[in-house]
Enzyme design. Structure first.
Site, mmCIF file in Angstrom:
data_model
loop_
_atom_site.group_PDB
_atom_site.id
_atom_site.type_symbol
_atom_site.label_atom_id
_atom_site.label_comp_id
_atom_site.label_asym_id
_atom_site.label_seq_id
_atom_site.Cartn_x
_atom_site.Cartn_y
_atom_site.Cartn_z
ATOM 1 N N TYR A 26 61.352 64.706 106.719
ATOM 2 C CA TYR A 26 60.898 64.368 105.378
ATOM 3 C C TYR A 26 60.427 65.636 104.666
ATOM 4 C CZ TYR A 26 55.754 64.195 106.435
ATOM 5 O OH TYR A 26 54.439 64.469 106.767
ATOM 6 N N SER A 80 58.512 68.855 98.886
ATOM 7 C CA SER A 80 57.947 68.079 97.768
ATOM 8 C C SER A 80 58.173 68.768 96.420
ATOM 9 C CB SER A 80 56.454 67.816 97.996
ATOM 10 O OG SER A 80 56.267 66.999 99.129
ATOM 11 N N ASN A 90 54.887 62.066 111.988
ATOM 12 C CA ASN A 90 53.705 62.941 112.019
ATOM 13 C C ASN A 90 53.002 62.945 113.372
ATOM 14 O OD1 ASN A 90 53.764 63.588 109.057
ATOM 15 N ND2 ASN A 90 53.438 61.376 108.907
ATOM 16 N N TYR A 102 53.605 53.220 99.645
ATOM 17 C CA TYR A 102 54.243 53.774 98.461
ATOM 18 C C TYR A 102 54.101 52.774 97.308
ATOM 19 C CZ TYR A 102 56.582 56.935 101.793
ATOM 20 O OH TYR A 102 56.865 57.847 102.778
#
Length: 316
Positions: free
Chosen positions: A208, A213, A161, A61
């Site tokens: 998440y 998003s 993931n 990030y």
């Protein structure tokens, strides 16, 4: 704020977590665009004041910037929170993102994250993605994670993931404390296999992108266009006909939220937290109001009929 235990062995964390993807800024390929560091610091303080105890970040990030900023912003409150970061996803000399789960790479990444965060211990260390570039098997990656726990540099271990077979391969080395999958009203695939498996195995789940998003933020319209330096401008879910179809779904959700006297984002977080496998939902934060406006979601309780109505409203 409410709190839940992270799996069978983990700590208690707030049901709403602070996500720092966007505060990394605009200097990397998965950027959300430029970000003001002072505003990011204020956002961390607002989350702390609201009782948020789970802060999630990652080296990629902003190519290290988000970790540095989170460490600085937490300051003397560092020991009052569960600080989570990730490994296995880094950048090369050309700032190209690569996946590397080899033992030596994980050990190097941990040291770099500890320095950037300004801490002696990472509370929850998570493998960001399975290794598909260096091709290290999941059990090799987990042996590195286990060594970091033995060395006292990491307290708990998580995966992000991962599929069930890869989680099982990792569990052959040690217990996995948490899984971080994408999970939202619009991306419910984790409900099929991942969430039931984690519930059965005592693995905590931190979702998440519970707002997909931004799709479930309630602030976009069919005419919205994302800036060129925002990664969403290059993703099919946020452009063209796919984006318009998603906005149609959001319009249906608005009527459900209005009937419950809550916002669409609060409905989305409430939906995620309604699943019995869920420990916490990470909210991406760029401004203090991104936290303060979502706090009521911790109190949202959706019955089975409403959950079924939500699923029907977004069915493809």
């Amino acid at each position: 704020m409410k709190y839940r235990k992270l799996g069978k062995n983990g700590p208690e964390i707030s049901v709403i977590g602070f996500g720092s993807w966007a505060i990394g800024g605009g200097n990397w390929e998965m950027s959300w665009g430029d970000q003001d560091d002072h505003q990011s610091m204020e956002s961390v303080r607002a989350a702390l004041d609201a009782g948020v105890t789970f802060f999630d970040t990652a080296p990629v990030y902003g190519l290290g910037h988000a970790e540095e900023l989170i460490g600085k912003a937490l300051g003397s409150d560092r020991d009052q929170v569960v600080l989570a970061t990730k490994c296995g996803y880094l950048w090369d000399e050309n700032q190209r993102l690569v996946k590397n789960g080899t033992f030596d790479s994980i050990m190097r990444e941990a040291e770099a994250s500890l320095r950037r965060l300004g801490t002696d211990t990472i509370d929850l260390y998570q493998v960001h993605y399975p290794d598909t570039d260096a091709h290290a098997p999941a059990d090799e990656t987990m042996r590195a994670m286990e060594q970091l726990v033995k060395d006292g540099k990491v307290r708990y271990i998580g995966l992000c993931n991962y599929t069930v077979p890869l989680i099982e391969q990792s569990m052959s080395v040690r217990h996995v404390d948490s899984l971080q999958p994408p999970y939202s009203i619009l991306v419910p695939q984790a409900e099929r296999e991942l969430l039931p498996y984690c519930l059965e195995q005592g693995i905590g789940v931190v979702a998440y992108s519970p707002l997909a998003s931004g799709l479930l933020s309630g602030k976009y319209t069919h005419d919205t266009r994302f800036a060129d330096d925002d990664w969403r401008s290059k993703h099919k879910a946020y452009t063209g006909e796919s984006f318009k179809r998603n906005m149609d779904r959001v319009e249906k959700l608005k009527s459900i939220a209005a009937r419950l006297d809550i916002t669409v984002p609060q409905l989305a977080i409430g939906y995620a937290l309604a699943h019995p496998a869920l420990t916490s939902a990470i909210v991406g934060v760029r401004r203090p109001e991104h936290i303060t406006s979502i706090l009521a979601a911790a109190e949202v309780e959706l019955d089975h009929a409403t959950l079924a109505e939500i699923r029907a409203a977004v069915a493809r």
